[in-house]
Design an enzyme around this catalytic site. Structure first.
Site, PDB file in Angstrom:
ATOM      1  CG  ASP A 233      41.295 -26.533  17.873  1.00 16.89           C
ATOM      2  OD1 ASP A 233      41.940 -26.991  18.832  1.00 16.89           O
ATOM      3  OD2 ASP A 233      40.922 -25.340  17.811  1.00 16.89           O
TER       4      ASP A 233
ATOM      5  CE1 TYR B 247      38.365 -20.634  19.913  1.00 17.07           C
ATOM      6  CE2 TYR B 247      38.167 -22.692  18.735  1.00 17.07           C
ATOM      7  CZ  TYR B 247      38.949 -21.688  19.263  1.00 17.07           C
ATOM      8  OH  TYR B 247      40.307 -21.758  19.123  1.00 17.07           O
TER       9      TYR B 247
ATOM     10  CE  LYS C  16      42.287 -24.517  21.235  1.00 15.82           C
ATOM     11  NZ  LYS C  16      41.093 -24.686  20.400  1.00 15.82           N
TER      12      LYS C  16
ATOM     13  CG  HIS D 242      41.550 -21.278  24.815  1.00 20.87           C
ATOM     14  ND1 HIS D 242      40.313 -21.274  24.240  1.00 20.87           N
ATOM     15  CD2 HIS D 242      42.373 -20.754  23.888  1.00 20.87           C
ATOM     16  CE1 HIS D 242      40.379 -20.771  23.023  1.00 20.87           C
ATOM     17  NE2 HIS D 242      41.630 -20.441  22.784  1.00 20.87           N
TER      18      HIS D 242
END
Length: 139
Positions: A32, A37, A62, A95
């Site tokens: 994931d 990120y 996401k 997200h």
């Protein structure tokens, strides 16, 4: 979808590559990540370096809330695919709910991406119940 997944939040650089490689080596098959990120390139490199076939890995990413409009979502997913070094993701999630973009617009665009084969499954994350109900009616 594997029941256990390896999350990459707060991982970056060589540490991220190494962690994902190790996770795949010990048996994780769900990885994931997310645009937020800022480690999709590292995740993609680790998957590429791994001896595990891409088809055996369930890859989730996401889309961030500022890229959910019909005009932004497609290019955003293409950017993720390039960074991840893959032709598809197994699961694409919103997200967080967007501001000013109707969920119906976002999901229609995601469905179109699904129809191209670039996205296998679609979903949402961090949605309050009322918005989740709207999303379910749309799909």
């Amino acid at each position: 979808m594997p029941q256990l997944g390896f999350g990459t939040f707060k991982l970056s650089g060589a540490r991220c590559v190494s962690a994902v490689e190790c996770a795949l080596e010990v048996g994780y098959r769900h990885v994931d990540t997310a645009q937020l990120y800022r480690n999709e390139e590292e995740v993609g490199l680790a998957i590429r370096n791994s001896s595990v076939d891409r088809e055996a890995i369930f890859l989730t990413t996401k889309v961030w809330r500022d890229r959910l409009s019909a005009d932004s979502l497609g290019p955003s997913v293409e950017e993720s695919l390039r960074s991840l070094r893959t032709e598809y993701v197994d699961l694409l999630l919103v997200h967080w709910p967007g501001v000013g973009v109707p969920i119906e617009e976002t999901l229609e665009t995601m469905i179109a991406l699904h129809q191209t084969g670039k996205v296998r499954l679609l979903g949402v994350s961090n949605f309050p119940p009322s918005l989740l109900k709207r999303a379910l009616r749309c799909c």
